[in-house]
Design a protein around this motif. Structure first.
Motif, mmCIF file in Angstrom:
data_model
loop_
_atom_site.group_PDB
_atom_site.id
_atom_site.type_symbol
_atom_site.label_atom_id
_atom_site.label_comp_id
_atom_site.label_asym_id
_atom_site.label_seq_id
_atom_site.Cartn_x
_atom_site.Cartn_y
_atom_site.Cartn_z
ATOM 1 N N UNK A 139 59.361 34.049 28.660
ATOM 2 C CA UNK A 139 58.501 33.303 27.741
ATOM 3 C C UNK A 139 58.486 31.834 28.159
ATOM 4 N N UNK A 140 57.289 31.268 28.270
ATOM 5 C CA UNK A 140 57.154 29.877 28.660
ATOM 6 C C UNK A 140 57.032 29.639 30.145
ATOM 7 N N UNK A 185 39.458 35.123 42.429
ATOM 8 C CA UNK A 185 39.564 34.525 41.115
ATOM 9 C C UNK A 185 41.037 34.529 40.730
ATOM 10 N N UNK A 186 41.415 33.516 39.972
ATOM 11 C CA UNK A 186 42.770 33.437 39.454
ATOM 12 C C UNK A 186 42.729 33.420 37.933
ATOM 13 N N UNK A 187 43.707 34.099 37.355
ATOM 14 C CA UNK A 187 43.912 34.005 35.914
ATOM 15 C C UNK A 187 45.249 33.318 35.716
ATOM 16 N N UNK A 188 45.164 32.062 35.263
ATOM 17 C CA UNK A 188 46.370 31.269 35.066
ATOM 18 C C UNK A 188 46.844 31.455 33.629
ATOM 19 N N UNK A 189 48.137 31.696 33.509
ATOM 20 C CA UNK A 189 48.722 31.872 32.176
ATOM 21 C C UNK A 189 49.748 30.754 31.970
ATOM 22 N N UNK A 190 49.459 29.913 30.994
ATOM 23 C CA UNK A 190 50.314 28.754 30.728
ATOM 24 C C UNK A 190 51.223 29.046 29.545
ATOM 25 N N UNK A 191 52.533 28.843 29.763
ATOM 26 C CA UNK A 191 53.540 29.048 28.715
ATOM 27 C C UNK A 191 53.311 30.358 27.975
ATOM 28 N N UNK A 192 53.364 31.474 28.691
ATOM 29 C CA UNK A 192 53.052 32.760 28.049
ATOM 30 C C UNK A 192 54.040 33.127 26.950
#
Lengths: 115, 112
Positions: free
Chosen positions: B15-16, B71-78
């Motif tokens: 997480x995060x 393409x990128x899928x960025x996940x911030x502080x999941x």
């Protein structure tokens, strides 16, 4: 108020039987699809209907026959079921054709198990 | 042949811990690239559509970007609720009807 619904959720049957899966959408869309998701989770188009007319028919055995009684419904009938037909089948709908890049909305899926 | 390849197949994050998912595509002509989220036992849920290189879209902790090849899928502080399989799909110019061609997905697990 489910947008795309499918019945049944689960279907367990013997080899050689004939079964149907029903799909209904209440979004007012013109195009409906059937997809197959295999055991490796790979999602692949099977059929596409636009205003009750068949648009896309990928390489699918002719044991699979889609039927669209009206724009809101697209049913999938499968004859002489085989072990390899076991998969999750998803119905989807969109306003325009797939080529229009309109968003496709998916149903919850029907898990078919052939014994 | 048109193809969509996603990597990694699986990703485990704390997480995060921010990270990115990749979707590379080979198509005759890109009309649009889609990102979907799929939870176990459910149908894919639409996230984003991208149409041209340089385009970006955001939704909560997710940001999708597009180049001419990937393409990128960025996940911030999941967060744990971001755990799901993320699917990438493209529609090409081939044929008059087009087709939504999916990758095999990236299974994301976010641990608390």
């Amino acid at each position: 108020d489910t947008a795309v619904s499918q019945t049944p959720k689960y279907l367990v049957t013997q080899m050689g039987n004939d079964k149907s899966i029903k799909c209904e959408q209440n979004l007012g869309h013109d195009t409906m699809y059937w997809y197959k998701q295999d055991s490796k989770k790979f999602l692949k188009i099977m059929f596409s209907y636009n205003n009750k007319e068949l648009i896309i028919n990928e390489t699918v055995p002719n044991r699979f026959s889609p039927k669209s009684p009206d724009k809101a419904h697209l049913n999938l009938h499968i004859n002489s079921l085989e072990l390899g037909d076991s998969a999750v089948y998803f119905c989807a709908s969109s306003q325009g054709l797939a080529v229009s890049t309109d968003t496709q909305y998916f149903g919850p899926g029907t898990r078919l198990t052939v014994l | 042949e048109d193809q969509v390849t996603q990597s990694p197949e699986a990703l485990r994050l704390q997480e995060g811990e921010s990270s990115s998912l990749n979707c590379s595509y080979t198509v005759s002509g890109l009309r649009g690239l889609f990102w979907y989220r799929q939870d176990p036992g459910k149908g894919p849920e639409f996230l984003f559509t991208l149409y041209s290189a340089g385009e970006e879209k955001e939704k909560e902790r997710l940001k999708a970007t597009l180049t001419k090849k990937e393409s990128f899928l960025h996940i911030t502080a999941p967060k744990p609720e971001d755990s799901a399989t993320y699917l990438c799909a493209v529609v090409n110019y081939g044929g008059s009807q087009g087709n939504l061609i999916f990758g095999k997905g990236t299974k994301l697990s976010v641990k608390p």
